[in-house]
Design a protein around this motif. Structure first.
Motif, PDB file in Angstrom:
ATOM      1  N   VAL A  34       0.840  -1.205   0.000  1.00 14.23           N
ATOM      2  CA  VAL A  34       0.000   0.000   0.000  1.00 14.23           C
ATOM      3  C   VAL A  34       0.870   1.249   0.000  1.00 14.23           C
ATOM      4  O   VAL A  34       0.618   2.208  -0.747  1.00 14.23           O
ATOM      5  N   ILE A  35       1.918   1.261   0.828  1.00 11.99           N
ATOM      6  CA  ILE A  35       2.815   2.416   0.911  1.00 11.99           C
ATOM      7  C   ILE A  35       3.462   2.687  -0.440  1.00 11.99           C
ATOM      8  O   ILE A  35       3.510   3.832  -0.908  1.00 11.99           O
ATOM      9  N   LEU A  36       3.959   1.647  -1.093  1.00 10.58           N
ATOM     10  CA  LEU A  36       4.609   1.822  -2.386  1.00 10.58           C
ATOM     11  C   LEU A  36       3.628   2.335  -3.439  1.00 10.58           C
ATOM     12  O   LEU A  36       3.978   3.199  -4.255  1.00 10.58           O
ATOM     13  N   LEU A  37       2.405   1.819  -3.416  1.00 13.87           N
ATOM     14  CA  LEU A  37       1.388   2.281  -4.364  1.00 13.87           C
ATOM     15  C   LEU A  37       1.034   3.754  -4.121  1.00 13.87           C
ATOM     16  O   LEU A  37       0.858   4.525  -5.070  1.00 13.87           O
ATOM     17  N   GLU A  38       0.925   4.128  -2.847  1.00 11.72           N
ATOM     18  CA  GLU A  38       0.617   5.522  -2.506  1.00 11.72           C
ATOM     19  C   GLU A  38       1.738   6.451  -2.945  1.00 11.72           C
ATOM     20  O   GLU A  38       1.490   7.525  -3.506  1.00 11.72           O
ATOM     21  N   LEU A  39       2.964   6.046  -2.689  1.00 14.11           N
ATOM     22  CA  LEU A  39       4.102   6.866  -3.100  1.00 14.11           C
ATOM     23  C   LEU A  39       4.168   6.988  -4.621  1.00 14.11           C
ATOM     24  O   LEU A  39       4.485   8.054  -5.160  1.00 14.11           O
ATOM     25  N   PHE A  40       3.856   5.904  -5.310  1.00 13.10           N
ATOM     26  CA  PHE A  40       3.843   5.935  -6.775  1.00 13.10           C
ATOM     27  C   PHE A  40       2.770   6.901  -7.275  1.00 13.10           C
ATOM     28  O   PHE A  40       3.015   7.701  -8.186  1.00 13.10           O
ATOM     29  N   GLU A  51       2.674  -1.550  14.657  1.00 12.23           N
ATOM     30  CA  GLU A  51       3.675  -1.301  13.620  1.00 12.23           C
ATOM     31  C   GLU A  51       3.018  -0.984  12.280  1.00 12.23           C
ATOM     32  O   GLU A  51       3.537  -0.170  11.505  1.00 12.23           O
ATOM     33  N   THR A  52       1.885  -1.605  12.010  1.00 11.37           N
ATOM     34  CA  THR A  52       1.149  -1.293  10.792  1.00 11.37           C
ATOM     35  C   THR A  52       0.670   0.147  10.804  1.00 11.37           C
ATOM     36  O   THR A  52       0.827   0.883   9.822  1.00 11.37           O
ATOM     37  N   GLY A  53       0.091   0.569  11.942  1.00 13.94           N
ATOM     38  CA  GLY A  53      -0.338   1.959  12.070  1.00 13.94           C
ATOM     39  C   GLY A  53       0.828   2.915  11.964  1.00 13.94           C
ATOM     40  O   GLY A  53       0.719   3.985  11.351  1.00 13.94           O
ATOM     41  N   ALA A  54       1.971   2.545  12.545  1.00  7.86           N
ATOM     42  CA  ALA A  54       3.158   3.398  12.493  1.00  7.86           C
ATOM     43  C   ALA A  54       3.671   3.535  11.063  1.00  7.86           C
ATOM     44  O   ALA A  54       4.077   4.630  10.632  1.00  7.86           O
ATOM     45  N   ALA A  55       3.662   2.429  10.317  1.00 10.01           N
ATOM     46  CA  ALA A  55       4.117   2.485   8.927  1.00 10.01           C
ATOM     47  C   ALA A  55       3.249   3.443   8.120  1.00 10.01           C
ATOM     48  O   ALA A  55       3.752   4.237   7.312  1.00 10.01           O
ATOM     49  N   PHE A  56       1.941   3.387   8.341  1.00 10.90           N
ATOM     50  CA  PHE A  56       1.039   4.298   7.631  1.00 10.90           C
ATOM     51  C   PHE A  56       1.291   5.735   8.059  1.00 10.90           C
ATOM     52  O   PHE A  56       1.266   6.649   7.228  1.00 10.90           O
ATOM     53  N   TRP A  57       1.538   5.943   9.358  1.00  6.95           N
ATOM     54  CA  TRP A  57       1.798   7.301   9.848  1.00  6.95           C
ATOM     55  C   TRP A  57       3.072   7.879   9.229  1.00  6.95           C
ATOM     56  O   TRP A  57       3.118   9.041   8.829  1.00  6.95           O
ATOM     57  N   HIS A  58       4.103   7.063   9.146  1.00  6.71           N
ATOM     58  CA  HIS A  58       5.349   7.532   8.535  1.00  6.71           C
ATOM     59  C   HIS A  58       5.172   7.792   7.044  1.00  6.71           C
ATOM     60  O   HIS A  58       5.876   8.630   6.462  1.00  6.71           O
ATOM     61  N   LEU A  59       4.230   7.076   6.418  1.00  8.50           N
ATOM     62  CA  LEU A  59       3.899   7.374   5.028  1.00  8.50           C
ATOM     63  C   LEU A  59       3.384   8.811   4.905  1.00  8.50           C
ATOM     64  O   LEU A  59       3.751   9.529   3.968  1.00  8.50           O
ATOM     65  N   CYS A  60       2.552   9.230   5.850  1.00  8.71           N
ATOM     66  CA  CYS A  60       2.051  10.611   5.844  1.00  8.71           C
ATOM     67  C   CYS A  60       3.198  11.606   5.943  1.00  8.71           C
ATOM     68  O   CYS A  60       3.211  12.643   5.262  1.00  8.71           O
ATOM     69  N   ASP A  61       4.176  11.292   6.814  1.00  2.00           N
ATOM     70  CA  ASP A  61       5.359  12.152   6.935  1.00  2.00           C
ATOM     71  C   ASP A  61       6.092  12.260   5.598  1.00  2.00           C
ATOM     72  O   ASP A  61       6.452  13.354   5.147  1.00  2.00           O
ATOM     73  N   LEU A  62       6.325  11.113   4.990  1.00  2.00           N
ATOM     74  CA  LEU A  62       7.104  11.074   3.760  1.00  2.00           C
ATOM     75  C   LEU A  62       6.402  11.818   2.624  1.00  2.00           C
ATOM     76  O   LEU A  62       7.040  12.567   1.865  1.00  2.00           O
ATOM     77  N   TRP A 112       4.304  14.278   2.885  1.00  2.00           N
ATOM     78  CA  TRP A 112       4.385  15.717   3.114  1.00  2.00           C
ATOM     79  C   TRP A 112       5.780  16.261   2.803  1.00  2.00           C
ATOM     80  O   TRP A 112       5.924  17.373   2.287  1.00  2.00           O
ATOM     81  N   LEU A 113       6.814  15.478   3.087  1.00  2.00           N
ATOM     82  CA  LEU A 113       8.169  15.909   2.769  1.00  2.00           C
ATOM     83  C   LEU A 113       8.373  16.027   1.260  1.00  2.00           C
ATOM     84  O   LEU A 113       9.254  16.780   0.802  1.00  2.00           O
ATOM     85  N   LEU A 114       7.588  15.313   0.490  1.00  2.00           N
ATOM     86  CA  LEU A 114       7.627  15.464  -0.964  1.00  2.00           C
ATOM     87  C   LEU A 114       6.808  16.670  -1.413  1.00  2.00           C
ATOM     88  O   LEU A 114       7.220  17.414  -2.317  1.00  2.00           O
ATOM     89  N   LEU A 115       5.660  16.885  -0.771  1.00  2.00           N
ATOM     90  CA  LEU A 115       4.759  17.956  -1.201  1.00  2.00           C
ATOM     91  C   LEU A 115       5.245  19.341  -0.791  1.00  2.00           C
ATOM     92  O   LEU A 115       5.112  20.303  -1.562  1.00  2.00           O
ATOM     93  N   PHE A 116       5.775  19.463   0.412  1.00  2.00           N
ATOM     94  CA  PHE A 116       6.132  20.785   0.926  1.00  2.00           C
ATOM     95  C   PHE A 116       7.104  21.547   0.018  1.00  2.00           C
ATOM     96  O   PHE A 116       6.818  22.686  -0.380  1.00  2.00           O
TER      97      PHE A 116
END
Length: 200
Positions: free
Chosen positions: A31-37, A176-187, A189-193
């Motif tokens: 899911v993380i990879l798909l979202e980042l893509f 850990e699943t919730g944490a992985a999703f949370w860090h996805l939000c961080d990542l 935003w670091l791309l969008l900002f």
């Protein structure tokens, strides 16, 4: 709050045993990879559009509040720090994990409040969807990201209210699943900002 400090004993939980089963599980990382893509493609299209309409993008970006965006970046990164500590504390049996998780949620809430203030200012200035290409992307990209933050908060709150019903190793895996999703939000935003607030 159903997850009490006494719910965690002093025994550490075993770490992940295999590289092929990363923290959060394979499905979450897919899911993380798909979202980042997805966000990556959107950013590429945004940058291409910026080359087609440089004056529009420059004048529009100048109307964004860089300070507000910078503060929100710090807030979200801070939430990621507390999230990482919450997982580590729970894994090692330290009772302060709940405090770290609450700080994560409070930082996420602050991010949402600040973003709502920014949105209110933009709407007041008439800078909404349909204003121009830049603000079409601004609303879609930041709005989609905001939905991710809200989703992450719901995931963490749900974990807090249900973790006591599960074995500790299962609860850790879900955290850990919730944490992985949370860090996805961080990542994300670091791309969008920098793309939205700094480049143009």
């Amino acid at each position: 709050m159903n997850v009490s400090d006494t719910a965690v004993d002093n025994s550490a939980l075993p770490g992940q045993k295999s590289f092929y089963y990363p923290p959060g599980g394979l499905l979450m990382w897919i899911v993380i990879l798909l979202e980042l893509f997805t966000f990556g493609i959107a950013i590429v299209i945004f940058m291409y559009s910026g080359r087609q309409e440089p004056e529009v993008f420059h004048s529009s970006a100048a109307r964004l509040d860089v300070m507000m965006g910078s503060v929100n970046t710090v807030v979200l990164l801070t939430s990621g720090y507390y999230m990482a500590r919450a997982v580590e504390f729970y894994r090692t049996g330290r009772k302060l994990f709940k405090t770290q998780l609450l700080l994560t949620l409070l930082a996420g809430l602050l991010f949402i409040i600040l973003k709502s203030v920014e949105y209110t200012h933009k709407i007041g200035q008439g800078l909404t969807l349909g204003s121009n290409t830049f603000f079409d992307f601004y609303w879609m990209l930041t709005g989609f990201h905001l939905i991710h933050v809200l989703t992450g908060m719901v995931i963490l709150l749900w974990w807090m209210y249900t973790a006591h019903k599960r074995p500790r190793e299962t609860a850790l895996s879900h955290l850990e699943t919730g944490a992985a999703f949370w860090h996805l939000c961080d990542l994300i935003w670091l791309l969008l900002f920098p793309v939205l607030y700094l480049i143009y």
